[in-house]
Design a protein around this motif. Structure first.
Motif, PDB file in Angstrom:
ATOM      1  N   ARG A 299     -10.024   2.249  22.423  1.00 24.47           N
ATOM      2  CA  ARG A 299      -8.954   1.912  21.482  1.00 24.47           C
ATOM      3  C   ARG A 299      -8.046   0.830  22.052  1.00 24.47           C
ATOM      4  N   HIS A 338       2.845  -0.421  18.178  1.00 25.47           N
ATOM      5  CA  HIS A 338       4.025   0.005  17.410  1.00 25.47           C
ATOM      6  C   HIS A 338       3.767  -0.072  15.904  1.00 25.47           C
ATOM      7  N   MET A 339       3.024  -1.082  15.487  1.00 19.67           N
ATOM      8  CA  MET A 339       2.821  -1.273  14.049  1.00 19.67           C
ATOM      9  C   MET A 339       1.807  -0.316  13.441  1.00 19.67           C
ATOM     10  N   VAL A 340       0.877   0.169  14.250  1.00 19.70           N
ATOM     11  CA  VAL A 340      -0.182   0.993  13.656  1.00 19.70           C
ATOM     12  C   VAL A 340      -0.083   2.473  14.016  1.00 19.70           C
ATOM     13  N   SER A 341       0.452   2.793  15.173  1.00 23.04           N
ATOM     14  CA  SER A 341       0.418   4.186  15.607  1.00 23.04           C
ATOM     15  C   SER A 341       1.528   4.985  14.945  1.00 23.04           C
ATOM     16  N   PHE A 342       1.246   6.203  14.622  1.00 15.90           N
ATOM     17  CA  PHE A 342       2.300   7.079  14.125  1.00 15.90           C
ATOM     18  C   PHE A 342       2.077   8.486  14.640  1.00 15.90           C
ATOM     19  N   GLU A 345       2.519  14.331  11.503  1.00 16.93           N
ATOM     20  CA  GLU A 345       3.321  15.504  11.184  1.00 16.93           C
ATOM     21  C   GLU A 345       2.582  16.307  10.122  1.00 16.93           C
TER      22      GLU A 345
ATOM     23  N   ARG B  26      12.040   2.798  16.505  1.00 18.13           N
ATOM     24  CA  ARG B  26      11.254   3.855  15.871  1.00 18.13           C
ATOM     25  C   ARG B  26      12.106   5.088  15.590  1.00 18.13           C
ATOM     26  N   GLU B 257      11.478  -3.699  10.333  1.00 17.68           N
ATOM     27  CA  GLU B 257      10.243  -3.029  10.701  1.00 17.68           C
ATOM     28  C   GLU B 257       9.015  -3.699  10.112  1.00 17.68           C
ATOM     29  N   ARG B 258       7.900  -3.474  10.781  1.00 17.95           N
ATOM     30  CA  ARG B 258       6.616  -3.948  10.302  1.00 17.95           C
ATOM     31  C   ARG B 258       5.591  -2.885  10.642  1.00 17.95           C
ATOM     32  N   PHE B 259       5.011  -2.259   9.642  1.00 17.36           N
ATOM     33  CA  PHE B 259       3.947  -1.286   9.872  1.00 17.36           C
ATOM     34  C   PHE B 259       2.696  -1.795   9.176  1.00 17.36           C
ATOM     35  N   ILE B 260       1.555  -1.471   9.743  1.00 18.94           N
ATOM     36  CA  ILE B 260       0.295  -1.818   9.096  1.00 18.94           C
ATOM     37  C   ILE B 260      -0.552  -0.567   9.013  1.00 18.94           C
ATOM     38  N   TRP B 286       5.392  11.799  -0.355  1.00 17.29           N
ATOM     39  CA  TRP B 286       5.697  12.402   0.942  1.00 17.29           C
ATOM     40  C   TRP B 286       7.158  12.207   1.329  1.00 17.29           C
ATOM     41  N   HIS B 296       9.560   7.147  11.312  1.00 17.29           N
ATOM     42  CA  HIS B 296       8.430   8.081  11.404  1.00 17.29           C
ATOM     43  C   HIS B 296       7.953   8.482  10.021  1.00 17.29           C
ATOM     44  N   ALA B 297       8.930   8.799   9.165  1.00 19.16           N
ATOM     45  CA  ALA B 297       8.596   9.268   7.814  1.00 19.16           C
ATOM     46  C   ALA B 297       7.903   8.163   7.019  1.00 19.16           C
ATOM     47  N   ARG B 299       6.038   5.748   8.137  1.00 17.73           N
ATOM     48  CA  ARG B 299       4.659   5.599   8.604  1.00 17.73           C
ATOM     49  C   ARG B 299       3.766   6.695   8.050  1.00 17.73           C
ATOM     50  N   GLN B 300       4.258   7.928   8.144  1.00 17.72           N
ATOM     51  CA  GLN B 300       3.461   9.038   7.618  1.00 17.72           C
ATOM     52  C   GLN B 300       3.286   8.879   6.101  1.00 17.72           C
ATOM     53  N   ALA B 303       0.529   6.575   5.380  1.00 16.89           N
ATOM     54  CA  ALA B 303      -0.754   7.246   5.594  1.00 16.89           C
ATOM     55  C   ALA B 303      -1.083   8.152   4.413  1.00 16.89           C
ATOM     56  N   CYS B 304      -0.072   8.834   3.872  1.00 22.61           N
ATOM     57  CA  CYS B 304      -0.304   9.699   2.709  1.00 22.61           C
ATOM     58  C   CYS B 304      -0.715   8.855   1.505  1.00 22.61           C
ATOM     59  N   VAL B 333      -5.311  12.329   6.032  1.00 21.38           N
ATOM     60  CA  VAL B 333      -4.179  11.766   6.772  1.00 21.38           C
ATOM     61  C   VAL B 333      -4.427  11.933   8.273  1.00 21.38           C
ATOM     62  N   HIS B 337      -4.914   8.983  11.032  1.00 24.96           N
ATOM     63  CA  HIS B 337      -4.140   8.963  12.273  1.00 24.96           C
ATOM     64  C   HIS B 337      -5.062   8.813  13.481  1.00 24.96           C
ATOM     65  N   SER B 341      -4.327   5.389  15.557  1.00 26.36           N
ATOM     66  CA  SER B 341      -3.321   5.561  16.598  1.00 26.36           C
ATOM     67  C   SER B 341      -3.963   5.511  17.975  1.00 26.36           C
TER      68      SER B 341
END
Lengths: 348, 348
Positions: A299, A338-342, A345, B26, B257-260, B286, B296-297, B299-300, B303-304, B333, B337, B341
């Protein structure tokens, strides 16, 4: 000795052992003991067999003329940030000395860079505004048309092998000469898939990881959907494939594992040439550096490949690979993380 | 009261407060205290304003005829797995009672589903083998052409709002009627970007998160590269955008922020219709369920959304959204992950 006979030292079976030991899908061979620290040994040497070219590229953002190019060039200047690289390729009498010095200044071993009578391989291409596909305007194979990789003992002893995009017959020849490779990775292109599909598949079956782009994977597998194409290539005997999706990242698929990495979001995409080979350089480079082949390492290696590809495409030729340093590379890997990992929960 | 006045309860400023409190990029608002446990309160109610249609879709893998469709349908049947949904839409006198029962059986509130004289909105389209783009063969707006969302007090009091793809004038009207929304999310399409770009941008400025697909983002921003397009939309006043890239996942971008997130690798892609609305359902669902708006929320929630989109496209109409259950959603989900991740290790 073929790499096949040595497969128990490679990626696939390492994970099988890890699973048998009950360490779970993400567990690795001694991964926890070694993780987070310095590699226990010096980085493993990498041998790359591929092309060195003079590229003339036009994109909507500018152009380059007879600049350093070729798969072995991009790969070497990417991987050399992580581990020692030995290059096996051919150039003509007209190959600029300055380029040789560039490689040498990065510690790339050129003992296997043959200087043949004639002119260096030249490629001329252009990209449209979407930068998705290269349109080849001219290919002059020149000395590359008679390229026959000559490996000496030091090349054959390298534990890490990258077979860049060359005739699959030559890739098989190189594989057959390697002594006890720990990791063998191949690349290819549609040209060979159209002309020698059986030989390309034979290479896929014999390497630890086969790199293909999305179109190539679909074409070789005879599937229109990417996930099925990757599955089909495993059915056809591949141990693991990495499907490169350009600006959309990459997919790693083996019988045991599936990882996805999106591309690093580059703001100044200038020239996509060499992205795949730069990716391969970061991927193999980090595995050679860490000496590991567990799931964690794979990874992180994918992330390193992604970071190197993102650098390569920010300028023409491998210019950005030359300008970058460890701090910038590590920063991109960190940002990608940081951008992809979460943190997972409970969903409900 | 406009959502703008309530922005300090929304996504953007929550993160600013978190940063000011020194909890890092984060960190979230009370995220650590609440993370991993059950939501502290009942899930927040969601109101969706959009279309309910009868779709006839042909893909290389089969076809559907006058099946349940429309943005509000896909959204509701996705989000209802997470939180209570109130639908505001219009159907004609010919809308099958069975579809009403379907929504009711999932707890979707239909007080806002108006039955108007005339025929239900109908859409007929087909996809080629790549399944990338829908080719519209026929659109009969019917009762939808005079749609004017009628919100009662219970709709206006909903803390979570999804403005599905309708005329941006209507989206603004709905926004203006909401009381104290915690999170407002919009969608749009090229049709409105071409005809009313200023109104679309006004919606973008007023919602917490604007959903667009890749083409729409580029077109609205006037940029050919995705990363720049997302940046430009922020320059133009958007608080946060999610760019949907179909089979290549989604990109979340705010000032901070930037999430992918890559797409979930579906093996049996059957009909991409409704993927974006199903994504929105999982994303908002979610957040409504968890009552959180920290990094965190988010990002999750992405994913949802990705998991719900992957289900929607495995069959025609929202069939898979109806068949799935919490166990399957949570499993997807979790697998997503696992696939994306990684534990960051020192690169050098």
């Amino acid at each position: 000795m073929s790499p096949r006979g040595d497969r128990d030292r490679g990626t696939g079976d390492a994970r099988k052992r890890a699973r048998a030991a009950g360490s779970g899908a993400r567990g690795g061979v001694g991964g926890d003991a070694r993780r987070g620290g310095k590699p226990s040994a010096a980085p493993g040497e990498i041998v790359v067999v591929g092309s060195v070219a003079l590229d003339s590229v036009r994109t909507p953002f500018g152009e380059s003329g007879e600049a350093l190019g070729g798969s072995a060039s991009y790969f070497s200047l990417s991987a050399c940030h992580f581990a020692p690289v030995r290059m096996v390729a051919v150039v003509g009498e007209d190959f600029p000395l300055a380029h040789r010095e560039t490689f040498k200044s990065r510690g790339v071993d050129l003992e296997g860079l043959e200087a043949a009578p004639g002119r260096t391989f030249r490629w001329r291409g252009e990209y449209d505004v979407e930068l998705g596909h290269a349109h080849t305007l001219e290919t002059q194979l020149n000395v590359f048309s008679d390229f026959h990789p000559r490996l000496d003992d030091r090349h054959r002893a390298c534990p890490f092998v990258f077979l860049a995009n060359i005739d699959p017959e030559l890739q098989l020849e190189v594989l057959g000469q390697m002594r006890r490779p720990r990791l063998t990775v191949s690349d290819t292109m549609n040209y060979w898939i159209a002309r020698k599909p059986d030989r390309v598949l034979e290479v896929l079956r014999r390497v630890d990881v086969a790199l293909l782009n999305e179109e190539e994977a679909k074409s070789l597998a005879g599937e229109t959907q990417l996930v099925r194409a990757a599955d089909r290539l495993l059915d056809q005997g591949a141990s693991a494939v990495i499907v490169k999706k350009g600006e959309h990242g990459a997919l790693y698929r083996s019988r045991e594992e599936r990882f996805i990495t999106p591309a690093y979001p580059v703001e100044t995409l200038t020239d996509p040439t060499g992205a795949g080979d730069s990716f391969a350089g970061g991927f193999i480079g980090w595995l050679a550096r860490s000496g590991r082949d567990d799931g964690h390492a794979l990874r992180q290696a994918l992330a390193c490949g992604t970071a190197m590809a993102s650098l390569a495409i920010e300028d023409f030729s491998p210019q950005r690979l030359l300008e970058t340093d460890r701090e910038e590379i590590a920063r991109r890997v960190g940002l990608l993380h940081h951008m992809v990992s979460f943190e997972l929960e409970p969903v409900f």
